[in-house]
Write a protein that holds these residues in place. Structure first.
Motif, PDB file in Angstrom:
ATOM      1  N   UNK A  35     -15.157  35.443 -21.424  1.00 58.86           N
ATOM      2  CA  UNK A  35     -15.412  36.880 -21.352  1.00 58.86           C
ATOM      3  C   UNK A  35     -16.898  37.174 -21.138  1.00 58.86           C
ATOM      4  N   UNK A  36     -17.759  36.393 -21.777  1.00 59.14           N
ATOM      5  CA  UNK A  36     -19.202  36.574 -21.593  1.00 59.14           C
ATOM      6  C   UNK A  36     -19.616  36.299 -20.147  1.00 59.14           C
ATOM      7  N   UNK A  37     -19.033  35.256 -19.545  1.00 59.19           N
ATOM      8  CA  UNK A  37     -19.347  34.933 -18.154  1.00 59.19           C
ATOM      9  C   UNK A  37     -18.830  36.013 -17.207  1.00 59.19           C
ATOM     10  N   UNK A  38     -17.654  36.524 -17.518  1.00 58.69           N
ATOM     11  CA  UNK A  38     -17.078  37.592 -16.711  1.00 58.69           C
ATOM     12  C   UNK A  38     -17.925  38.864 -16.807  1.00 58.69           C
ATOM     13  N   UNK A  39     -18.399  39.158 -18.021  1.00 59.84           N
ATOM     14  CA  UNK A  39     -19.271  40.329 -18.228  1.00 59.84           C
ATOM     15  C   UNK A  39     -20.589  40.177 -17.468  1.00 59.84           C
ATOM     16  N   UNK A  40     -21.119  38.931 -17.441  1.00 60.92           N
ATOM     17  CA  UNK A  40     -22.359  38.671 -16.714  1.00 60.92           C
ATOM     18  C   UNK A  40     -22.175  38.963 -15.233  1.00 60.92           C
ATOM     19  N   UNK A  66     -23.315  33.869 -10.756  1.00 58.53           N
ATOM     20  CA  UNK A  66     -22.238  34.180 -11.710  1.00 58.53           C
ATOM     21  C   UNK A  66     -20.874  33.830 -11.121  1.00 58.53           C
ATOM     22  N   UNK A  67     -20.688  34.095  -9.831  1.00 58.88           N
ATOM     23  CA  UNK A  67     -19.415  33.759  -9.180  1.00 58.88           C
ATOM     24  C   UNK A  67     -19.218  32.246  -9.152  1.00 58.88           C
ATOM     25  N   UNK A  68     -20.288  31.498  -8.851  1.00 55.64           N
ATOM     26  CA  UNK A  68     -20.194  30.030  -8.837  1.00 55.64           C
ATOM     27  C   UNK A  68     -19.771  29.502 -10.209  1.00 55.64           C
ATOM     28  N   UNK A  69     -20.341  30.085 -11.263  1.00 56.91           N
ATOM     29  CA  UNK A  69     -19.987  29.658 -12.616  1.00 56.91           C
ATOM     30  C   UNK A  69     -18.523  29.962 -12.912  1.00 56.91           C
ATOM     31  N   UNK A  70     -18.082  31.157 -12.528  1.00 54.94           N
ATOM     32  CA  UNK A  70     -16.694  31.527 -12.767  1.00 54.94           C
ATOM     33  C   UNK A  70     -15.739  30.618 -12.003  1.00 54.94           C
ATOM     34  N   UNK A  71     -16.091  30.272 -10.776  1.00 56.69           N
ATOM     35  CA  UNK A  71     -15.225  29.402  -9.974  1.00 56.69           C
ATOM     36  C   UNK A  71     -15.061  28.034 -10.629  1.00 56.69           C
ATOM     37  N   UNK A  72     -16.151  27.525 -11.180  1.00 56.43           N
ATOM     38  CA  UNK A  72     -16.079  26.230 -11.867  1.00 56.43           C
ATOM     39  C   UNK A  72     -15.173  26.329 -13.098  1.00 56.43           C
ATOM     40  N   UNK A  73     -15.308  27.427 -13.841  1.00 51.00           N
ATOM     41  CA  UNK A  73     -14.478  27.617 -15.034  1.00 51.00           C
ATOM     42  C   UNK A  73     -13.018  27.793 -14.650  1.00 51.00           C
ATOM     43  N   UNK A  74     -12.744  28.520 -13.565  1.00 48.13           N
ATOM     44  CA  UNK A  74     -11.366  28.711 -13.119  1.00 48.13           C
ATOM     45  C   UNK A  74     -10.693  27.383 -12.782  1.00 48.13           C
ATOM     46  N   UNK A  75     -11.450  26.484 -12.145  1.00 51.45           N
ATOM     47  CA  UNK A  75     -10.902  25.159 -11.830  1.00 51.45           C
ATOM     48  C   UNK A  75     -10.517  24.421 -13.116  1.00 51.45           C
ATOM     49  N   UNK A  76     -11.387  24.501 -14.104  1.00 51.75           N
ATOM     50  CA  UNK A  76     -11.129  23.840 -15.388  1.00 51.75           C
ATOM     51  C   UNK A  76      -9.941  24.478 -16.094  1.00 51.75           C
ATOM     52  N   UNK A  98      -5.646  29.404 -10.073  1.00 50.37           N
ATOM     53  CA  UNK A  98      -6.924  30.050  -9.775  1.00 50.37           C
ATOM     54  C   UNK A  98      -6.921  30.798  -8.447  1.00 50.37           C
ATOM     55  N   UNK A  99      -5.882  30.647  -7.647  1.00 55.85           N
ATOM     56  CA  UNK A  99      -5.857  31.146  -6.268  1.00 55.85           C
ATOM     57  C   UNK A  99      -6.206  32.626  -6.154  1.00 55.85           C
ATOM     58  N   UNK A 100      -5.585  33.466  -6.991  1.00 56.24           N
ATOM     59  CA  UNK A 100      -5.814  34.905  -6.882  1.00 56.24           C
ATOM     60  C   UNK A 100      -7.242  35.278  -7.256  1.00 56.24           C
ATOM     61  N   UNK A 101      -7.810  34.611  -8.252  1.00 54.49           N
ATOM     62  CA  UNK A 101      -9.201  34.859  -8.622  1.00 54.49           C
ATOM     63  C   UNK A 101     -10.130  34.463  -7.472  1.00 54.49           C
ATOM     64  N   UNK A 102      -9.873  33.277  -6.888  1.00 47.59           N
ATOM     65  CA  UNK A 102     -10.697  32.811  -5.779  1.00 47.59           C
ATOM     66  C   UNK A 102     -10.628  33.782  -4.601  1.00 47.59           C
ATOM     67  N   UNK A 127      -9.978  42.441 -13.914  1.00 48.35           N
ATOM     68  CA  UNK A 127      -9.632  42.580 -15.325  1.00 48.35           C
ATOM     69  C   UNK A 127      -8.152  42.288 -15.563  1.00 48.35           C
ATOM     70  N   UNK A 128      -7.301  42.722 -14.642  1.00 43.93           N
ATOM     71  CA  UNK A 128      -5.860  42.452 -14.775  1.00 43.93           C
ATOM     72  C   UNK A 128      -5.578  40.953 -14.625  1.00 43.93           C
ATOM     73  N   UNK A 129      -6.252  40.329 -13.666  1.00 46.09           N
ATOM     74  CA  UNK A 129      -6.095  38.889 -13.478  1.00 46.09           C
ATOM     75  C   UNK A 129      -6.599  38.121 -14.692  1.00 46.09           C
ATOM     76  N   UNK A 130      -7.702  38.593 -15.262  1.00 46.02           N
ATOM     77  CA  UNK A 130      -8.255  37.937 -16.456  1.00 46.02           C
ATOM     78  C   UNK A 130      -7.306  38.032 -17.636  1.00 46.02           C
ATOM     79  N   UNK A 131      -6.622  39.155 -17.753  1.00 47.70           N
ATOM     80  CA  UNK A 131      -5.664  39.323 -18.859  1.00 47.70           C
ATOM     81  C   UNK A 131      -4.566  38.270 -18.781  1.00 47.70           C
TER      82      UNK A 131
END
Length: 278
Positions: free
Chosen positions: A11-16, A39-49, A60-64, A126-130
């Motif tokens: 959530x902190x990374x998403x807020x950033x 910030x997007x690069x960081x989120x992409x790495x987290x989504x893969x994990x 992760x497809x929809x987020x990407x 936000x919906x995808x994150x939920x």
């Protein structure tokens, strides 16, 4: 760490990301655009994990897909802005037509980024994150840590495969992608369980990324100058620009060899250490 710490970290990374997204939308300043891309690069790495952690119950497809156009348009604008900044260092070289061409590109890419920012749906994110958080909420901390370390080791092995092979720009680009992802996954690991060895590893990876980043910026400038010449073959500064390209490429070739030397040292030092943690 309690079970909500991973979610809190995400959530902190998403807020950033959202903070820099808003800043970029309001000001279109170079630093805000850069930080939004980081910030997007960081989120992409987290989504893969997280996809791996959810055993692919969440994908992760929809987020990407959501951030793809925003990331791409911001990247094009940033490259042009960096080219303008780096061209200023050639104080004894006058390249007015090239500079003018870059300014036109900057205006064009600014319009495209503005459109991407306007079209981007924060509510959809936000919906995808939920859905994402629902998929990972019950994953125990020890499993998160184990999988994160396994991910780092897997990426490290991919980097190690380049050792002793012919080094080239394509390989260096692939290595950079792995190192960027590892840097962020190690940040997740630090949240789970601070370990001096992992902190040191992340610091060294960050240093490597900075070296590669400098190399990459000048390769982009060289490419940009070549493209300008191809569009303007009879430019009065053709010979001058060719000399600048030659100087950049010569310097970057040396820098590239230095980077691969650093990568070999890194692999030799950290592969045995990582094996003790997996």
């Amino acid at each position: 760490m309690n079970k909500s710490k991973l979610i809190q970290y995400y959530n902190n990374q998403s807020d950033t990301f959202q903070r820099y997204f808003n800043q970029a939308q309001e000001s279109m300043e170079m630093e805000a655009i850069h930080q939004m891309r980081v910030a997007i690069k960081k989120l992409k790495a987290i989504w893969c994990l997280l996809e791996m952690l959810s055993d692919k119950k969440w994908k992760k497809t929809k987020h990407f897909s959501l951030v793809k156009n925003l990331f791409k348009s911001a990247g094009k604008l940033r490259e042009t802005q960096l080219n303008l900044l780096m061209t200023e260092q050639f104080e004894d070289i006058n390249l007015p037509e090239y500079t003018e061409d870059l300014i036109k590109q900057e205006k064009n890419y600014s319009k495209k980024l503005t459109l991407s920012l306007e079209k981007f749906e924060l509510q959809k994110l936000e919906r995808l994150n939920a859905k994402l958080l629902k998929a990972i909420i019950n994953i125990p901390d020890d499993i998160v840590l184990k999988q994160a370390l396994a991910n780092v080791k897997k990426r490290n092995k991919k980097i190690a495969k380049t050792k002793g092979l012919l080094f080239n720009e394509h390989k260096l680009h692939k290595i950079r992608i792995q190192l960027k992802a590892m840097q962020e996954i190690l940040a997740v690991i630090e949240e789970l369980n601070t370990n001096n060895a992992m902190v040191t590893l992340r610091s060294q990876i960050k240093s490597l990324n900075e070296h590669i980043g400098q190399w990459h910026d000048y390769k982009i400038l060289s490419k940009s100058l070549k493209q300008f010449l191809s569009k303007n073959p009879h430019n009065q500064n053709t010979s001058l620009i060719k000399n600048v390209i030659k100087d950049i490429n010569s310097e970057q070739k040396e820098r590239q060899q230095e980077i691969f030397g650093l990568i070999e040292m890194y692999v030799a030092e950290h592969n045995p250490k990582l094996n003790r943690y997996i």
